[in-house]
Design a protein around this motif. Structure first.
Motif, PDB file in Angstrom:
ATOM      1  N   ARG A 237       0.915  -1.219  -0.056  1.00  0.00           N
ATOM      2  CA  ARG A 237       0.091   0.069   0.133  1.00  0.00           C
ATOM      3  C   ARG A 237       0.788   1.350   0.064  1.00  0.00           C
ATOM      4  O   ARG A 237       0.674   2.124  -0.586  1.00  0.00           O
ATOM      5  CB  ARG A 237      -0.976  -0.026   1.018  1.00  0.00           C
ATOM      6  CG  ARG A 237      -2.185  -1.008   1.139  1.00  0.00           C
ATOM      7  CD  ARG A 237      -3.075  -0.747   2.113  1.00  0.00           C
ATOM      8  NE  ARG A 237      -2.653  -0.807   3.409  1.00  0.00           N
ATOM      9  CZ  ARG A 237      -2.512  -1.893   4.343  1.00  0.00           C
ATOM     10  NH1 ARG A 237      -2.827  -2.969   3.820  1.00  0.00           N
ATOM     11  NH2 ARG A 237      -1.954  -1.850   5.590  1.00  0.00           N
ATOM     12  N   ASP A 241       0.530   4.047  -2.673  1.00  0.00           N
ATOM     13  CA  ASP A 241       0.176   5.588  -2.278  1.00  0.00           C
ATOM     14  C   ASP A 241       1.203   6.406  -2.785  1.00  0.00           C
ATOM     15  O   ASP A 241       0.834   7.463  -3.061  1.00  0.00           O
ATOM     16  CB  ASP A 241       0.281   5.457  -0.660  1.00  0.00           C
ATOM     17  CG  ASP A 241      -1.193   4.802   0.033  1.00  0.00           C
ATOM     18  OD1 ASP A 241      -2.084   4.754  -0.815  1.00  0.00           O
ATOM     19  OD2 ASP A 241      -1.017   4.582   1.038  1.00  0.00           O
ATOM     20  N   LYS A 244       0.549   7.160  -6.197  1.00  0.00           N
ATOM     21  CA  LYS A 244      -0.670   8.154  -6.302  1.00  0.00           C
ATOM     22  C   LYS A 244      -0.374   9.599  -6.176  1.00  0.00           C
ATOM     23  O   LYS A 244      -0.745  10.510  -6.704  1.00  0.00           O
ATOM     24  CB  LYS A 244      -1.749   7.580  -5.490  1.00  0.00           C
ATOM     25  CG  LYS A 244      -3.165   8.587  -5.516  1.00  0.00           C
ATOM     26  CD  LYS A 244      -4.321   7.894  -4.719  1.00  0.00           C
ATOM     27  CE  LYS A 244      -5.593   8.728  -4.731  1.00  0.00           C
ATOM     28  NZ  LYS A 244      -6.486   8.291  -4.275  1.00  0.00           N
TER      29      LYS A 244
END
Length: 456
Positions: A237, A241, A244
């Motif tokens: 993750r 992240d 992103k």
């Protein structure tokens, strides 16, 4: 009870994987006429005559140096779908090449031979880099495979764009946060993507996996003796992240997100990308395939997310578990002669580098060292005496990779894992509202049954 395979193996002819019992005779330890017979893979097909001749010339040279060994070459290549049947049917070569994802599973299933004693007899046997040997070593330290080629994912960057952005090309980023900072600087100053991440053809999942390793993550974990998906662990993750944030907070990745690694490399060679994840060997395509400027190509170790690590790929040579002790010894001698000599013998390394330079093949691109510095440094010096690449541009990689942990690719259904993760990377980079956690949940559901089927 001694298996009948060695007797049949001596009857193999080049490129043939079908055996006929009784076609020849030999003793049960693979000896015939006072010689030990072994079969080896990796012979190029007839469609590649120049490479095939180089291979057969090496076979002849090995047999001259070892008159008690008879080598039978084969064109057979690794195929996980047929491996078990070929092993059970006595059709498997004495020594064969497998991807780095395979040895641990083969060790656990007793499908390759323990060659520790034979390896110990090799020159420089105790000078191997243990990180390079790890994929073929069991928990007790027994050796079941020798690396023939290994690569580590790295950060490839455009030195000219670094200069234009006011960055020092001799001091590339060493952490992902520094990559983010430099990517924004490049994008702001040049209008070009400071960093590009592939999303298609399994390369999105491949690079996300490597990035997750640097945060301490893995894409698969052991559960009850089987590998299961670990997409939901925090390090994965974190990596998603990060992507992103680069895409939507910093706007430093451009607008074209549906590309694979090859397409990004082409754009990089055209001077249209600041940084990308790749292997140092992409330099060859950079100058020969895409006509890229050698001076712009810089390479550093894969940045850290807190854990200095990189994805290790490549191949290993392993030995048939049914091979006799004499055949195992002969097979390991062949592996050392054909695959490893130029990696531990400076004279051989220099001679090969000289020929490659004359043939126009780039010389001096860095590889993952298979040996410790005492062995590798003289070899590197011999190769670099014929270098045709800008050696200083590779120094950040060579310095950084020495400190990294090597982590192999997922051991079960790796390509299916990558395909599932492609969709997560693609969703996050093309949809501002995409939730990384939700996308990883979707990706994990895609591979649950795939992993189960692959381990039945």
């Amino acid at each position: 009870m001694r298996a009948p395979w060695p007797k049949l193996a001596a009857c193999l002819t080049a490129g043939t994987i079908v055996l006929t019992a009784g076609a020849c005779s030999s003793s049960g330890d693979g000896r015939s006429g006072g010689k030990v017979t072994i079969t080896v893979t990796d012979m190029p097909p007839n469609t590649q005559q120049a490479l095939r001749k180089q291979f057969t010339d090496q076979v002849a040279a090995f047999e001259r140096a070892n008159p008690d060994i008879d080598v039978k070459p084969s064109e057979a290549v690794w195929d996980a779908r047929t491996f078990t049947a070929r092993l059970a049917g006595g059709q498997l070569e004495t020594t064969f090449i497998v991807p780095l994802t395979e040895p641990q599973g083969l060790i656990n299933r007793g499908q390759i031979a323990d060659i520790t004693g034979q390896v110990d007899a090799l020159p420089n046997a105790h000078q191997f880099d243990k990180r390079a040997l790890a994929p073929g070593t069991d928990a007790k330290g027994h050796i079941y495979g020798l690396p023939t080629s290994e690569f580590a994912l790295s950060l490839v960057y455009n030195r000219e764009l670094f200069k234009k952005a006011g960055l020092d090309p001799d001091k590339p980023p060493t952490t992902w946060e520094e990559v983010r900072r430099d990517a924004k600087a490049i994008s702001d100053k040049t209008g070009l993507p400071g960093y590009a991440q592939p999303t298609t053809n399994n390369t999105g999942g491949w690079t996300l996996t490597a990035m997750s390793y640097t945060y301490g993550g893995r894409m698969e974990k052991d559960q009850g003796g089987k590998q299961v998906a670990a997409f939901n662990d925090a390090p994965v993750r974190q990596a998603l992240d990060w992507l992103k944030a680069l895409r939507w907070q910093d706007d430093s990745m451009g607008t074209q997100q549906l590309r694979d690694a090859g397409e990004i490399q082409k754009a990089f060679s055209a001077g249209r990308v600041g940084m990308m994840m790749a292997t140092p060997s992409t330099y060859v395509d950079h100058v020969t395939k895409y006509n890229g400027d050698p001076k712009i190509y810089g390479v550093a170790a894969l940045p850290s997310g807190g854990r200095p690590a990189t994805l290790l790929g490549g191949k290993m040579a392993v030995v048939n578990p049914k091979a006799s002790a004499a055949q195992r010894a002969a097979a390991v001698k062949w592996i050392d002669f054909y695959y490893l000599k130029a990696k531990h013998d400076p004279v051989e390394a220099g001679a090969r580098a000289k020929v490659q330079a004359v043939d126009g093949i780039p010389v001096g691109t860095p590889n993952v060292p298979l040996y410790q510095s005492a062995v590798d440094d003289p070899v590197e010096k011999a190769v670099n005496a014929h270098a045709t690449v800008p050696l200083d541009n590779f120094k950040p990689f060579l310095d950084g990779v020495k400190q990294q942990q090597f982590v192999v690719e997922p051991s079960v259904a790796a390509q299916d894992v990558y395909a599932a993760l492609d969709s997560a990377v693609e969703a996050v980079l093309t949809g501002k509202s995409a939730d990384p956690q939700a996308e990883l949940d979707k990706a994990e559901k895609k591979v649950v049954l795939v992993l189960e089927r692959a381990q039945r």
